[in-house]
Design an enzyme around this catalytic site. Structure first.
Site, short mmCIF file in Angstrom:
data_model
loop_
_atom_site.label_atom_id
_atom_site.label_comp_id
_atom_site.label_asym_id
_atom_site.label_seq_id
_atom_site.Cartn_x
_atom_site.Cartn_y
_atom_site.Cartn_z
N LEU A 394 73.41 -2.80 -2.98
CA LEU A 394 72.27 -1.89 -2.81
C LEU A 394 72.79 -0.56 -2.27
CD1 LEU A 394 69.20 -2.55 -3.21
CD2 LEU A 394 69.02 -2.53 -0.74
N GLU A 396 72.90 3.15 -4.04
CA GLU A 396 72.75 4.03 -5.20
C GLU A 396 73.80 5.14 -5.25
OE1 GLU A 396 68.82 2.02 -4.63
OE2 GLU A 396 70.27 2.98 -3.28
N GLN A 418 66.58 0.97 -10.02
CA GLN A 418 65.54 -0.05 -10.13
C GLN A 418 64.16 0.59 -10.30
OE1 GLN A 418 64.76 -3.12 -6.91
NE2 GLN A 418 66.07 -4.25 -8.34
N PHE A 419 63.93 1.66 -9.55
CA PHE A 419 62.77 2.53 -9.71
C PHE A 419 63.27 3.97 -9.54
CE2 PHE A 419 60.89 -1.46 -8.50
CZ PHE A 419 59.70 -1.53 -9.23
N ALA A 420 62.65 4.89 -10.25
CA ALA A 420 63.07 6.29 -10.14
C ALA A 420 62.99 6.79 -8.71
CB ALA A 420 62.20 7.17 -11.05
N ASP A 421 62.07 6.24 -7.93
CA ASP A 421 61.91 6.64 -6.53
C ASP A 421 63.20 6.48 -5.74
OD1 ASP A 421 58.52 6.24 -6.25
OD2 ASP A 421 59.60 5.16 -7.80
N PHE A 422 64.00 5.46 -6.09
CA PHE A 422 65.18 5.13 -5.30
C PHE A 422 66.35 6.08 -5.56
CE2 PHE A 422 63.71 0.41 -5.46
CZ PHE A 422 62.63 0.73 -4.66
N HIS A 463 57.04 3.48 -5.54
CA HIS A 463 57.45 2.91 -6.82
C HIS A 463 56.73 3.58 -7.98
CE1 HIS A 463 58.46 -0.22 -3.88
NE2 HIS A 463 59.33 -0.68 -4.76
#
Length: 657
Positions: A394, A396, A418-422, A463
Site C-alpha cells: 500500500l 502509491e 484502486q480509486f482515483a482519489d488515492f 472514492h
C-alpha cells in the site's frame, strides 16, 4: 584510520587516489568561480568525497546510480567530461539538460546516472524499478540510490525500502549521514540511535561504515553488491561523514559548533588516504604534489573550455516539442467487432497490450489473484504470471517511482490506482518526476496510471472525486478520459503504446452500465483527438466521460433542440481544432463536466473559446459542473451535487440568451 586493501593492486590504489582527489580539486575551483560570479550556485561535498567515489568505483559502469547534490564524485568517477559539466552548471544550452536544469538536477543514459529532483526521496523508488528490471531480465546487476540522513524522514524512504524488501530487489540504499539536513541536526531529524538500525524493521541487511574511509566504503559496497545479486535482496548502508561547508554556499555554517570542524577535519578523506599511500610506500610528498598539479592543470584546461561564452538561441517550438517524446503511430481497427461492456473493453485492451508488449508490467493493489477492486485484471495473472502482474504494498508513491525506474531500464508499466482519489499519495512522483523527465534530460517515462474515477455510485467523498484537473495543469503528462467502450480499449492501448506518462481516467459508473461494439483485434485511438458524437444546429455541448452520456440523454429527451455533442476524449493535450469546429457549428456553447466548477477544466476551455473564437459566439460560454463541495454519500445529496442536476437549467440559460 585503517584501510583494507584486500584484493586491490598498487595500480588500483593509485587510481583510486586520483578518483578521490579529482572532485576535491574541482570543488575548490568551483568555489573560486562562484566567488567570481561565473557559476550561480554550488552544493559542496567537501569532506564527503569518499562515499560518492568509493560507491561508484564499486559498481559496474552500466549499473544505474541515483545521486544527489553532494555527489560530484559519482559524475567524475563515471568519467563525465568536466567541460560538459561546466556547461551544465552554467545553464548552457549545450549542457546535459539544454539549460533547463541547474547543478546536479540532470541525468545521462550514457553514464547510467539518473537525474535527481529537489524532493530527494523519490530517487529511492526509481532504484527499485531499475532493480526490478534487472531481476526480470535475469541480469546480475544492482542499482544504487543515495539519500541524506534528512531524506530518511520522508515517506518515500519507508515506501521504497519496504517495496525493495517485500519484492526482494537487488538495491543498495546508501545514506550519507553528515549530521545536518541544511541546518537541522540529526537530534531533530530522527530518534533512533543509528539510521542503519531501521534495516531490521524492513527485514534487510544493514551496515554502518566510516564514510571518510575510501576503501571501507568501496569494500562494503562491493560486498553489498555481491550479496544483493546472489540473494536478490536489498541492503541499507549508513555512511558516517561530515559536511565541511554549508548546505549550499549561501547557507553558511554558523549553526554548526566550531569544534565539529576541528574534529572532522582530522578525518578528512583525502588527507587520510594520502597518509595511507605514504605509509604503504606508494607515494611520497613529491608524488602527491605531482598528481595534484597534473589534475589542477587538467581542470584549468577544462574550465577554460567550459566557460567559453556560448550563444543561447531560444526556440519556443523546440521547448514545446521537447515536452513529449514522439508517440507511437496509430493502429486502426480491422476485422470483426463484438458487443462489450465498458469494463470488458478495458480488460480486453490490457490483455492485448500485454501480448503486444512483452516488456509491459502491471502493478497495483490487489490486481493479481483478486483481479483488482473492480475485477478488471481478473485472469491476467494466470495468463502472464506474477512477474508481470504484480500485487503491490500500500504505497502509491513508491510504485509510481518503481514504474519510472522500469521505464529507465526499458520496460513499460501500468499502475492501477484502486480509486482515483488515492493518487494524491503518489502526486509528487507523477507531477515532478514522470511529467518533467523527458523535458529535463530526454528520458522517457513510459508509464500509464489507470484511475477509476467519478461519482454516481454512492461511494462518498474519498472514492468519488473527479480529479482530472489536477493533472491537466502539468506539462509533460497526457490525460485521457474515454466515454465509450470502443474508445476505452483503443485509448488504453494507445496510452500503453505511448512512451510518455499517461493518466488514464475510467468512470466507475460506466463500467457495467454501458455497452457498445468494440473491435475484437488490437487497435489504438489517437491521443489528442476529440470525437464529434453528433452534429447539431442550436447548442454545442463540449464534454467528456459521464458528461457525454448525460448530454446524449438530454438530447434524446429534447428532440426539438438540435444539440451538437463533442467528446473531448483527451484532456491534455486538448484538441483545439475540434473545439473551434464545435463552436462554429452553433455559436452557443455549454462546457459540461462532472468535476467541480471552480478550477475545473471547463474554465480553461471557456477562456480559450473567449480568446480565440469570440467572433463565432452568439452567447456567452456557459459552464455546467458539479457543486464546489466534496462528493456527498447520501443518494439525494449526491444527485444534487452532480452537474447533471443543473444541465437543463444551464441549457435554458444558454438558449434564452
Amino acid at each position: 584510520m585503517y584501510f583494507d586493501r584486500s584484493n586491490l593492486s598498487d595500480t588500483e590504489l593509485l587510481s583510486f587516489y586520483r578518483a578521490l582527489l579529482y572532485p576535491r580539486l574541482i570543488e575548490e575551483k568551483m568555489l573560486l568561480l562562484l566567488r567570481q560570479g561565473k557559476i550561480s550556485k554550488w552544493f559542496s561535498g567537501i569532506g564527503q568525497e569518499a562515499i560518492a567515489v568509493g560507491a561508484t568505483l564499486a559498481l559496474e559502469p552500466d549499473e544505474w546510480i541515483m545521486p544527489l547534490h553532494r555527489n560530484l564524485g559519482v559524475f567524475t568517477t563515471r568519467n563525465m567530461p568536466l567541460h560538459h559539466l561546466l556547461l551544465q552548471w552554467q545553464g548552457s544550452q549545450d549542457g546535459y539538460s539544454k539549460g533547463r536544469e541547474r547543478s546536479f538536477h540532470f541525468g545521462s543514459r550514457a553514464f547510467h546516472i539518473c537525474g535527481m529532483i529537489s524532493h530527494l526521496g523519490p530517487q529511492l523508488s526509481i532504484a527499485d524499478g531499475i532493480a526490478l528490471a534487472h531481476q526480470l531480465k535475469k541480469e546480475h546487476k544492482v542499482s544504487l540510490a543515495f539519500s541524506g540522513e534528512g531524506g530518511t524522514s520522508e515517506g518515500e524512504f519507508h515506501e521504497a525500502l519496504n517495496v525493495a524488501a517485500v519484492w526482494g530487489l537487488p538495491v543498495i540504499f546508501l545514506v550519507e549521514n553528515n549530521g545536518y539536513g541544511l541546518s537541522t541536526p540529526v537530534s531533530e531529524q530522527y530518534h533512533c540511535k543509528n539510521l542503519v538500525d531501521k534495516a531490521i524493521g524492513y527485514g534487510m541487511e544493514g551496515v554502518q561504515v566510516d564514510g571518510n574511509n575510501l576503501l571501507e566504503v568501496y569494500q562494503t559496497i562491493r560486498t553489498a553488491r555481491a550479496y544483493a545479486i546472489k540473494e536478490q535482496k536489498p541492503v541499507l548502508i549508513e555512511a558516517m561523514t561530515f559536511r565541511m561547508r554549508g548546505h549550499e554556499e549561501a547557507s553558511g555554517v554558523k549553526y554548526v559548533p566550531p569544534e565539529l570542524f576541528e574534529q572532522w577535519g582530522k578525518k578528512d578523506p583525502v588527507a587520510q588516504y594520502e597518509t595511507f599511500l605514504r605509509e604503504s610506500h606508494l607515494l611520497d610528498t613529491t608524488g602527491i604534489e605531482a598528481i595534484r598539479q597534473e589534475l589542477k592543470h587538467r581542470i584549468d584546461e577544462d574550465v577554460a573550455k567550459g566557460l567559453e561564452p556560448l550563444p543561447f538561441a531560444v526556440n519556443t517550438s523546440t521547448e514545446l516539442e521537447d515536452i513529449y517524446a514522439p508517440a507511437a503511430p496509430v493502429i486502426p481497427p480491422s476485422g470483426t467487432a463484438s458487443e462489450k461492456r465498458f469494463i470488458d473493453a478495458i480488460s480486453d485492451g490490457l490483455r492485448q497490450s500485454m501480448e503486444q508488449y512483452p516488456e509491459l508490467v502491471l502493478m497495483g493493489q490487489d490486481i493479481a489473484a483478486y483481479g483488482g477492486a473492480f475485477k478488471i485484471t481478473e485472469g491476467l495473472l494466470g495468463s502472464f504470471g506474477k512477474e508481470r502482474v504484480r500485487n503491490t504494498p500500500l504505497c502509491e508513491s513508491a510504485i509510481v517511482g518503481t514504474a519510472l525506474g522500469l521505464s529507465i531500464a526499458g520496460f513499460k508499466s501500468m499502475v492501477e490506482m484502486q480509486f482515483a482519489d488515492f493518487v494524491s499519495c503518489g502526486f509528487n512522483q507523477i507531477v515532478n518526476n514522470l511529467a518533467k523527465m523527458h523535458y529535463r534530460w530526454g528520458q522517457t517515462a513510459d508509464v500509464v496510471v489507470r484511475m477509476p474515477t467519478g461519482g454516481g455510485v454512492g461511494a462518498g467523498p474519498f472514492h468519488s472525486q473527479s480529479n482530472e484537473a489536477w493533472f491537466t495543469h502539468v506539462p509533460g503528462l497526457k490525460v485521457v478520459y474515454p466515454s465509450s467502450p470502443e474508445d476505452a480499449k483503443g485509448l488504453l492501448n494507445a496510452a500503453i503504446a505511448d512512451p510518455n506518462p499517461v493518466m488514464y481516467f475510467e468512470h466507475k459508473a460506466l463500467y457495467r452500465s454501458i455497452s457498445g461494439l468494440v473491435p475484437d483485434g488490437y487497435y489504438t485511438v489517437e491521443i489528442g483527438k476529440a470525437r464529434l458524437v453528433q452534429a447539431g444546429d442550436d447548442v454545442s455541448i463540449i464534454t467528456y466521460g459521464s458528461g457525454v452520456h448525460w448530454a446524449l440523454e438530454y438530447a434524446a429527451a429534447h428532440p426539438a433542440l438540435s444539440i451538437a455533442i463533442l467528446d473531448l476524449r483527451t484532456l491534455l493535450p486538448l484538441d483545439y481544432t475540434a473545439i473551434r469546429d464545435a463552436v462554429a457549428l452553433t455559436g452557443r456553447v455549454l462546457v459540461l463536466h462532472e468535476d467541480t466548477l471552480t478550477g475545473g477544466l471547463g474554465g480553461e476551455i471557456s477562456a480559450w473559446i473567449a480568446e480565440h473564437c469570440f467572433h463565432l459566439l452568439d452567447a456567452p460560454v456557459i459552464r455546467c459542473a458539479s457543486l464546489d463541495t466534496p462528493v456527498p454519500f447520501a443518494v439525494a445529496l449526491e444527485k444534487n451535487f452532480l452537474a447533471k442536476s443543473r444541465l437543463d437549467q444551464c441549457i435554458r440559460q444558454l438558449t434564452d440568451w
